[in-house]
Design an enzyme around this catalytic site. Structure first.
Site, short mmCIF file in Angstrom:
data_model
loop_
_atom_site.label_atom_id
_atom_site.label_comp_id
_atom_site.label_asym_id
_atom_site.label_seq_id
_atom_site.Cartn_x
_atom_site.Cartn_y
_atom_site.Cartn_z
N ASN A 137 0.82 -1.21 0.00
CA ASN A 137 0.00 0.00 0.00
C ASN A 137 0.86 1.26 0.00
OD1 ASN A 137 -2.69 1.41 0.47
ND2 ASN A 137 -1.53 2.11 2.25
N ASP A 204 1.85 6.78 -0.01
CA ASP A 204 1.02 5.77 -0.65
C ASP A 204 1.43 5.53 -2.09
OD1 ASP A 204 -0.37 5.71 1.69
OD2 ASP A 204 -2.30 6.31 0.85
N ASP A 234 -0.61 -6.60 3.64
CA ASP A 234 -0.89 -5.54 4.61
C ASP A 234 -1.83 -4.49 4.00
OD1 ASP A 234 -0.33 -3.97 7.07
OD2 ASP A 234 0.57 -2.59 5.63
N HIS A 238 -6.97 -0.80 1.41
CA HIS A 238 -6.66 0.62 1.22
C HIS A 238 -5.88 0.90 -0.07
CE1 HIS A 238 -8.18 1.61 5.18
NE2 HIS A 238 -7.45 0.63 5.69
N GLU A 270 -5.29 -8.49 4.78
CA GLU A 270 -5.84 -7.71 5.88
C GLU A 270 -6.94 -6.81 5.35
OE1 GLU A 270 -4.37 -4.62 9.39
OE2 GLU A 270 -3.43 -4.56 7.40
#
Length: 543
Positions: A137, A204, A234, A238, A270
């Site tokens: 991410n 990001d 992870d 997002h 996740e």
């Protein structure tokens, strides 16, 4: 190198799996004569989450390392673990290492690539798969890609736009002339901003960028060549916060790429969200999402262990997970757990009540899918408060022998008093929490229907505090024939003994093939009924 790891995975893992099938004893009841002869080598496993820094220190510098993990593989193997998840091991500026500087190296605190290769080889000798944390991410602000992108932005003349032909790295991140929210930060010396939702030093990624995707394909090639069996993804939900479909496509892309390189590649993601959101991400057709609704103080497992929901509520929740998740991906592998590195430990949540902790472990080990244990959970380790370092305290190996015991990570408190004895003392106490975990995992490993079977509710065995389910497993044998087997699992989540009537023709011929009791008492089948002690689980099969 790859051929060597494949050989170990296909042949040497056989040895450990075989050991699970021989001489399994689950309690002391006279009906425990069940021996499973099938050997199953697949992605339904019992994973152990390791924060390397706090696990075991092999060289005396106070910091856990990869060689320390290798030295404790026999402990994990004897516990029944056949998979480990290493939290981030790549070079980083922080103790947690979720800000990656170099995706194709080992942080020097933890060792070298040779140490990692040795760890993988020793894992595979014992039939243990190894998955690593893949932080896709965001990167570290000290990652070369980000540093070069920022240098490039500083070189631009006023009014000039980004040209990825000149600096491809500028397309790897989200840059804008506009500060779009509080999670956008200014690139020093410019009027450009970059997105960093979790922390200013974790910029990001723009995972829509083809060149960046090629980087992660190359990174995946690297780790697969070094023998890994999968990724823990992870912060997967997002990747594109404003576009769930785009995130699903990203998950599908990286999984299928890895699958093309390693046919048994496993991926668990996740997605810290409710059931409906997790189900939506299963549309990525990736195998596993952590089952957060089952975890933590407000999760199904711990509530059932402390009697906040009864046995029937527990099995209803299990069936609900199965119904909702399988509707998106019928081949999903659930990933239940009690707590992880971001949560207060289960011992805190259950007030260090040993019986409740045992019951929580028993429920976890009779759930569908691949289970995950956070290091130290099996000995009842506690955390302190909500500060992240206090959830990652050193593994409590011994109170008399300090060999290998790690220093606290920066910011952790030193005054956390552990309620339960360390590993060395619990190993010799037959009634300890650690030895209960061993029994529960051995039960799971020896009866493959527990992890893999489809659940149906047995209404005649459900009466509030007591509830029963059937698990039915259909698989194809080497001749192309389909085989089906079933077991019955009965839960008593109350503190009182309960009699369960098994006189129905449906249960004719079934035997007790395993059970778990928090006080080591027996469960015996007598005159078509069993007495279930308080907080107990019983498994029935054809024997």
């Amino acid at each position: 190198m790859k051929l060597r790891f494949v050989i170990k995975r296909r042949l040497l893992s056989f040895l450990m799996l075989l050991s699970f099938m021989v001489g399994a004893v689950f309690g002391c009841g006279k009906n425990n004569n069940y021996k499973k002869t099938e050997i199953v080598d697949d992605n339904y496993r019992n994973y152990y989450e390791i924060f390397v820094h706090s696990f075991y220190d092999s060289d005396g510098d106070g910091i856990g390392d990869l060689n320390g993990v290798t030295q404790k593989l026999d402990y994990l193997s004897e516990l029944g673990i056949n998979g480990i998840w290493l939290m981030p091991i790549m070079p980083s500026t922080t103790y947690h290492k979720y800000d990656v500087i170099d995706y194709m190296d080992i942080d020097s605190e933890y060792g070298t690539m040779d140490d990692f290769d040795n760890l993988v080889e020793e894992c595979h000798k014992r039939g243990i798969n190894i998955i690593i944390d893949m932080v896709m991410n965001h990167s570290s602000s000290q990652n070369e890609w980000f540093l070069e992108a920022c240098d490039y932005l500083r070189s631009l003349e006023d009014g000039s736009q980004i040209d990825e032909n000149v600096c491809p790295y500028a397309g790897y991140y989200n840059f804008s002339k506009e500060k779009k929210s509080d999670s956008w930060y200014q690139v020093e010396g410019t009027d450009w901003y970059y997105e960093a939702v979790f922390w200013s030093e974790m910029p990001d990624f723009n995972l829509e960028n083809d060149n960046l995707r090629k980087e992660f394909e190359k990174i995946s090639d690297f780790w697969i060549e070094h023998g890994i069996d999968g990724y823990r993804m992870d912060a997967a939900m997002h990747y594109e916060d404003d576009d769930q479909n785009a995130t699903i496509e990203i998950m599908n892309w990286i999984y299928n790429y890895c699958l093309s390189k390693e046919p048994d590649f496993y991926m668990v993601s996740e997605v810290w969200a409710n059931k409906a959101t997790i189900a939506a991400f299963y549309k990525s057709m990736t195998p596993s999402m952590f089952n957060f609704p089952a975890s933590g103080a407000e999760g199904t497992i711990e509530k059932a262990a402390r009697g906040q929901i009864n046995a029937e509520g527990l099995v209803n929740a299990m069936i609900d997970y199965q119904t909702i998740y399988s509707a998106s991906n019928e081949d999903y592998i659930d990933a239940p757990f009690l707590t992880n590195h971001d949560q207060v430990r289960v011992a805190n949540n259950l007030m260090s009540d040993e019986n409740d902790l045992k019951m929580a472990a028993g429920i976890l080990m009779t759930m569908s899918g691949s289970t995950f244990i956070y290091y130290g959970e099996e000995i009842g380790m506690k955390s302190k408060g909500s500060d992240d370092p206090n959830k990652r305290l050193p593994m409590n190996w011994s109170s008399t022998d300090t060999t290998g015991i790690c220093d606290l990570v920066e910011g952790a408190d030193s005054d956390v008093e552990q309620t339960f004895a360390p590993v060395d003392e619990q190993l010799i106490d037959e009634s300890s929490l650690l030895n209960f975990y061993k029994k529960a995992i051995e039960l799971r490993n020896s009866i493959p229907e527990i992890a893999r079977g489809t659940i149906s509710k047995l209404d005649d065995l459900c009466s509030g505090d007591v509830a029963g389910i059937k698990r039915t497993w259909t698989r194809e044998d080497e001749n192309g024939d389909f085989l089906t087997s079933s077991i019955v699992v009965i839960y008593n989540t109350s503190d009182e003994s309960k009699e369960v009537d098994l006189s129905s023709d449906e249960y004719d011929g079934l035997k007790i093939v395993g059970y778990l009791t928090v006080d080591d008492s027996n469960i015996v089948l007598d005159n078509d009924s069993i007495i279930m002690p308080g907080q107990s689980i019983c498994v029935l099969g054809n024997g």
